[in-house]
Structures are given as structure tokens and as C-alpha cells.
Design a protein around this motif. Structure first.
Motif, PDB file in Angstrom:
ATOM      1  N   LYS A 263      48.347  36.484  46.370  1.00  0.00           N
ATOM      2  CA  LYS A 263      48.120  35.626  45.204  1.00  0.00           C
ATOM      3  C   LYS A 263      47.432  36.417  44.105  1.00  0.00           C
ATOM      4  O   LYS A 263      46.470  37.135  44.364  1.00  0.00           O
ATOM      5  N   SER A 264      47.927  36.277  42.881  1.00  0.00           N
ATOM      6  CA  SER A 264      47.338  37.033  41.766  1.00  0.00           C
ATOM      7  C   SER A 264      46.160  36.284  41.156  1.00  0.00           C
ATOM      8  O   SER A 264      46.146  35.052  41.093  1.00  0.00           O
ATOM      9  N   TYR A 265      45.174  37.071  40.740  1.00  0.00           N
ATOM     10  CA  TYR A 265      43.989  36.566  40.053  1.00  0.00           C
ATOM     11  C   TYR A 265      43.728  37.447  38.847  1.00  0.00           C
ATOM     12  O   TYR A 265      43.737  38.675  38.968  1.00  0.00           O
TER      13      TYR A 265
ATOM     14  N   THR B 206      44.394  42.419  36.635  1.00  0.00           N
ATOM     15  CA  THR B 206      44.912  41.513  37.654  1.00  0.00           C
ATOM     16  C   THR B 206      44.727  42.150  39.017  1.00  0.00           C
ATOM     17  O   THR B 206      44.954  43.348  39.182  1.00  0.00           O
TER      18      THR B 206
ATOM     19  N   LEU C   6      36.593  36.531  39.084  1.00  0.00           N
ATOM     20  CA  LEU C   6      38.018  36.233  38.975  1.00  0.00           C
ATOM     21  C   LEU C   6      38.209  34.838  38.396  1.00  0.00           C
ATOM     22  O   LEU C   6      37.466  33.906  38.733  1.00  0.00           O
ATOM     23  N   GLU C   7      39.230  34.701  37.541  1.00  0.00           N
ATOM     24  CA  GLU C   7      39.540  33.385  36.988  1.00  0.00           C
ATOM     25  C   GLU C   7      39.905  32.450  38.135  1.00  0.00           C
ATOM     26  O   GLU C   7      40.634  32.822  39.050  1.00  0.00           O
TER      27      GLU C   7
END
Length: 167
Positions: free
Chosen positions: A42-44, A36, A60-61
Motif C-alpha cells: 500500500k502506498s503512503y 512515497t 505519513l499521510e
């Protein structure tokens, strides 16, 4: 600080959302273990990390095309401190030593304000009453770094020999 900056997004790579990274770490292989990352808080989730002679690349998702990737250009990549690599003895994160008080023997001379990273040795920039002083971060000069107490102790003779005062 609960997060550490490990890189900056340089640019999108290709049309599928892959990102080229400018690493801010001395070991790019650390990117292989990232699960992560955080961009602007903001997390990815990291779906793919690739290290090649051409650089470091992350997928990254949720970043699935070039347009979305372009919006992330120049963003800092942060990781949770708890997920950061464990450092070897006598190694420190720069963020942990910035603002340490600097002593030559028992005399406080100022505080560490910056660390410049060059090939052979880092250079510590110390703010003193006489202006800024730069010193190489070498064993002969730096006798103790106490991160917990925010204190760096330098060898007096080596300091006299190696200190460079900014004009």
C-alpha cells in the motif's frame, strides 16, 4: 524487483502518528527526499521526514494517531526502484548481487547467498559444494562484479588468504 526495502518501522513516536524508522541504508539522508513509500504493497505519501541524533522519523499521510501508527510496527518500508538513489560506480544494491555466480579466476565456486554488513567492510557469504565461505568485500579480493550477467570474479591468491569456511 521493482521496489527496494530501505527501512523498517521500529515504533510509533509520540501521539501524532510519527514513526521511528530503523534504516536499512548506508545514508539516512536519503529519507529526506522520499515522496512515497510502500508498506505491505500500500502506498503512503510522506508528509514529513526528520533526521536527528535520535534517529530517522517519518510522518505519513493518513497515519494521524498513535493507534494507527502502532498497526505499522515492524513493517518494511519500500520505495520504487526508479525513485531510489543513483549509486556511484562500483556500488551495488545488495538485492542485485544476491544469487550472482562466484568465480575464482575461471572456476565457478558457488553463488552469493548473503551479504553481512559490518563496520569496515561487507562480508559476502558464498554457498559452495564444500559449504559456506565468507569473504570480505574488499578491492584486493573482489575483482569484478557484473550485475547484468549475475557474475562475481575473485582474485585467486587473495581468496586463498582471506576465505573463512563455515564449520
Amino acid at each position: 524487483m521493482t521496489r527496494l526495502t530501505v527501512g523498517k518501522i521500529a515504533k510509533p513516536q509520540g501521539v501524532g502518528g510519527e514513526l521511528k524508522i530503523s534504516p536499512l541504508t548506508d545514508d539516512v539522508n536519503r529519507f529526506k527526499n522520499l515522496k512515497t513509500v510502500y508498506l505491505d504493497g500500500k502506498s503512503y505519501n510522506v508528509s514529513k521526514a526528520k533526521i536527528s541524533p535520535n534517529g530517522v522519523f517519518l510522518t505519513l499521510e493518513g497515519v494521524n494517531d498513535r493507534n494507527t501508527a502502532e498497526l505499522l510496527r515492524n513493517k518494511d518500508i519500500e520505495v520504487d526502484r526508479k525513485d531510489a538513489v543513483r549509486l556511484e560506480k562500483d556500488r551495488y544494491f545488495i538485492v542485485d548481487i544476491i544469487s550472482c555466480e562466484v568465480f575464482v579466476a575461471d572456476e565457478k565456486i558457488g553463488s552469493l547467498v548473503d551479504v553481512l554488513q559490518y563496520g569496515s567492510a561487507d562480508v559476502y557469504v558464498i554457498s559452495t559444494a564444500k559449504g559456506k565461505v565468507m569473504i570480505p568485500a574488499i578491492e584486493r579480493l573482489v575483482k569484478e562484479i557484473d550485475v547484468e550477467n549475475k557474475k562475481i570474479v575473485l582474485d585467486g591468491q587473495a581468496f586463498e588468504d582471506l576465505a573463512v569456511y563455515e564449520e
